[in-house]
Design an enzyme around this catalytic site. Structure first.
Site, short mmCIF file in Angstrom:
data_model
loop_
_atom_site.label_atom_id
_atom_site.label_comp_id
_atom_site.label_asym_id
_atom_site.label_seq_id
_atom_site.Cartn_x
_atom_site.Cartn_y
_atom_site.Cartn_z
N GLY A 26 -16.60 -17.21 3.91
CA GLY A 26 -16.91 -16.46 5.13
C GLY A 26 -16.80 -17.28 6.40
N CYS A 236 -6.38 14.93 -3.96
CA CYS A 236 -5.00 14.67 -3.60
C CYS A 236 -4.13 15.83 -4.04
CB CYS A 236 -4.51 13.37 -4.23
SG CYS A 236 -2.73 13.10 -4.00
N CYS A 239 -1.36 14.27 -6.80
CA CYS A 239 -1.72 13.83 -8.15
C CYS A 239 -3.03 14.46 -8.62
CB CYS A 239 -1.81 12.31 -8.21
SG CYS A 239 -3.26 11.64 -7.37
N CYS A 260 -3.32 10.95 -1.54
CA CYS A 260 -3.81 9.59 -1.73
C CYS A 260 -3.23 8.69 -0.66
CB CYS A 260 -3.36 9.02 -3.07
SG CYS A 260 -4.20 9.71 -4.48
N CYS A 266 -1.48 6.78 -6.44
CA CYS A 266 -1.07 8.18 -6.59
C CYS A 266 -0.04 8.30 -7.72
CB CYS A 266 -0.50 8.68 -5.27
SG CYS A 266 -0.40 10.46 -5.13
#
Lengths: 276, 359
Positions: A26, A236, A239, A260, A266
């Protein structure tokens, strides 16, 4: 053109910065940042990180906004493959090295994989303190009071933080970090991820990292739940998946469709069904 | 369907590029030498901001970008990253310049005199054909003019505030410093900086946010020899020369660390003929290191190291401004969701308050 474009001295400097970044999760490491043949702000930080660590054995995937086929992803992938001899893929599982802009792939990453983020603003304190010299001192003292005040003010006025993406996270209980502009939906995926996550900001000349299996938590009051983007009952349209981040697409008749955002997910959902 | 449109990136890029090449291909017909000899200030701007001294590459990049000079500098800068460094030349002294132009507005009469050189400063700027008088420039002397800066006598008399010398100059292309920034790094950032940005920053000071109406002590354009230690013979050899602009401007006086009252100066230096840029750089340098003499508010752009170090580079700011053209639908989607829920929250709160008031 030399292998991976950058000269060896540059790669060495970048690798040293990456090692330092991994050693202090970080923490923001400064580096010189070479000018790339791609414009500043278009992923030059991610590119430099990728080019410094890539080798012949790697299989590369590049995504932008979740898509392997969007213009920036195509451009960067073409450039990297023109200066290396690596295989490229759109399959998240097959990739050893994934360079991304603004998304974490839907499918869980594995050990040994590296996710390289393109970062526009490396320091989350910039939202409250634009002066980098002052922000550095605040990081040194782990003084994140200004971020907490911002969170408090937003919560009192709007019920939640107004920060929608690049939501501040605390890494390994120490540094507040900008996770790059990923949606809040992706924030939980940063935590305890099996893959190494590297962040490169070319214009701002900074590198930072989250090593595998590192604790990453959103900055949040104890009595408030961290809310991610919600697509309610949407799925979606291509899909049928209900467990992915969706794009809203308007057609010529003004009707909204949902697809997606992660195009590889997808495709694989169509073939194999839900993510593991 | 729209969904497939976002996947057509590869072909779209190719077509766009072909279209662009067709659109701008006539620029390829311009001869490099013609461009270098005619649009010399464009060449110099690109070399200076691209931070690579090559007129030929500057010319090629101007053609490649069809005259977009920021883009051209970007081509040069990117090319620079692929060049291996072979070494570091000897320190340059601007006093050694073979001058083609040199003016001083601080002194009426200076050693070596004013040398106007080639300039259109005093031309009436109208797009009409002016009758050029035939001038035989062969009559002019071509002797090397090597003259010290007009401020040198003052410096020799110990009247000028001298900033501490750095042991080893910083190299921003190898390591970028964090605050406090060494002066060598600040000057390097400005020397590669975008001319317009530097001018804008310097102008804030000229207009009152910094109380600087400097006087140009010495503005010079000329050639400088680049000397190198030969790797085998270890002798000093000249490997070429560059054209550069250098400016020393004088500001107000100030007390130095010993309590002596000294005149403050600022320095500007860049590749090629870039007078406005070098003047602006010297004013910012002056404001940065003498901000105790500034007026206005606490926050003065031209005296703020953070402002200068992070905002004057044209390649960086131009790239980032243009990145807004990249797709942002993921971030906008999340913005939009947050906006909707915040709006709902505020409306509910307002309703609650209203209900409370009615009771």
């Amino acid at each position: 053109m030399r292998y991976a474009f950058l000269d060896e001295e540059a790669k060495k400097e970048i690798r040293r910065s990456i090692l330092k970044a991994i050693a202090i999760p970080g923490y923001i490491v400064s580096f010189a940042s070479r000018e790339m043949p791609v414009a500043r702000g278009w992923g030059t930080g991610g590119l430099q990180v990728t080019l410094s660590i890539i080798n012949e054995k790697d299989t590369l995937k590049v995504i932008d906004q979740g898509c392997d086929g969007s213009v920036n992803a195509v451009n960067i992938r073409n450039f990297i493959s023109s200066v290396t001899n690596v295989d490229t893929t759109t399959d998240t599982k097959k990739a050893t090295l994934i360079q991304t802009r603004h998304r974490i792939p839907e499918i869980d990453l594995e050990e040994g994989q590296i996710l390289v983020y393109q970062v526009p603003m490396p320091d989350i304190l910039e939202t409250v303190e634009p002066n980098t010299a002052k922000a550095k001192i605040m990081h040194a003292n782990a003084d994140y009071s200004k971020l907490w005040v911002l969170l408090y003010e937003d919560t009192s006025m709007y019920g939640d933080s107004r920060i929608s993406n690049r939501y501040p996270v605390i890494v390994h209980d120490r540094y507040a970090m900008d996770p790059s502009p990923i949606p809040k939906y992706d924030t939980p995926k940063l935590n305890n991820n099996k893959a190494l996550q590297l962040f490169g900001a070319g214009r701002e000349k900074k590198i930072y990292a989250v090593p595998p299996y590192t604790k990453v938590e959103p900055l949040k009051f104890e009595d408030r739940k961290f809310k991610i983007e919600n697509f309610e009952d949407k799925s979606c349209q291509r899909c049928g998946s209900r467990d992915s981040f969706l794009d809203e697409v308007y057609d010529d008749n003004g009707i909204t469709h949902y697809y997606c955002n992660d195009t590889d997910y997808c495709d694989s959902y169509l073939k194999n069904g839900a993510k593991k | 369907m729209a969904y497939y449109a976002i996947k057509g990136g590869e072909e779209a890029i190719k077509n766009s590029l072909n279209f662009y090449n067709d659109y701008t291909k006539r620029s390829e017909k311009i001869d490099d030498e013609d461009l270098i000899e005619s649009l010399t200030f464009s060449i110099d701007k690109v070399m200076s901001e691209g931070s690579l001294y090559s007129k030929k590459l500057a010319s090629k990049s101007i053609k490649r970008s069809a005259g977009d000079l920021l883009n051209a500098s970007f081509f040069v800068r990117a090319h620079r990253s692929s060049c291996q460094r072979i070494g570091i030349c000897k320190e340059l002294d601007v006093n050694d310049m073979r001058l083609s132009r040199r003016i001083s507005s601080a002194f009426k009469d200076i050693e070596g005199g004013q040398l106007l050189g080639a300039s259109n400063d005093y031309e009436i700027k109208l797009l009409v054909d002016l009758k050029n008088e035939k001038v035989d420039i062969k009559e002019y002397s071509n002797k090397d003019n090597v003259i010290d800066s007009a401020l040198t006598p003052l410096r020799n008399d110990n009247l000028i505030k001298i900033l501490p010398k750095e042991e080893e100059p910083w190299d921003i292309t190898r390591v970028f410093p964090t605050s406090p920034y060494p002066r060598s790094s600040v000057l390097q950032v400005m020397s590669r900086g975008e001319s317009g940005t530097l001018l804008g920053f310097a102008y804030t000071s000229m207009r009152g946010y910094g109380d600087v109406h400097p006087t140009i002590g010495d503005l010079r354009i000329g050639e400088l020899d680049i000397k190198f230690t030969h790797p085998f013979t270890k002798k000093e050899v000249k490997i070429g020369s560059i054209e550069a602009t250098a400016v020393e401007s004088a500001g107000t006086f100030n007390k130095d660390e010993n309590g002596d009252t000294k005149l403050t100066t600022g320095f500007g230096f860049c590749f090629g003929k870039n007078e406005t840029k070098a003047i602006s750089m010297s004013i910012i340098d002056l404001s940065l290191y003498n901000n105790s003499y500034t007026v206005g508010t606490e926050q003065i752009v031209a005296s703020d190291f953070e402002m200068v170090m992070h905002h004057v580079d044209g390649i960086e700011s131009f790239g980032f401004a243009n990145h807004y053209k990249l797709p942002h639908y993921v971030t906008f989607q999340t913005d939009y969701q947050i906006f909707k829920s915040a709006k709902k929250y505020v409306e509910e709160q307002n309703q609650k308050d209203l209900n409370g008031a009615l009771k």
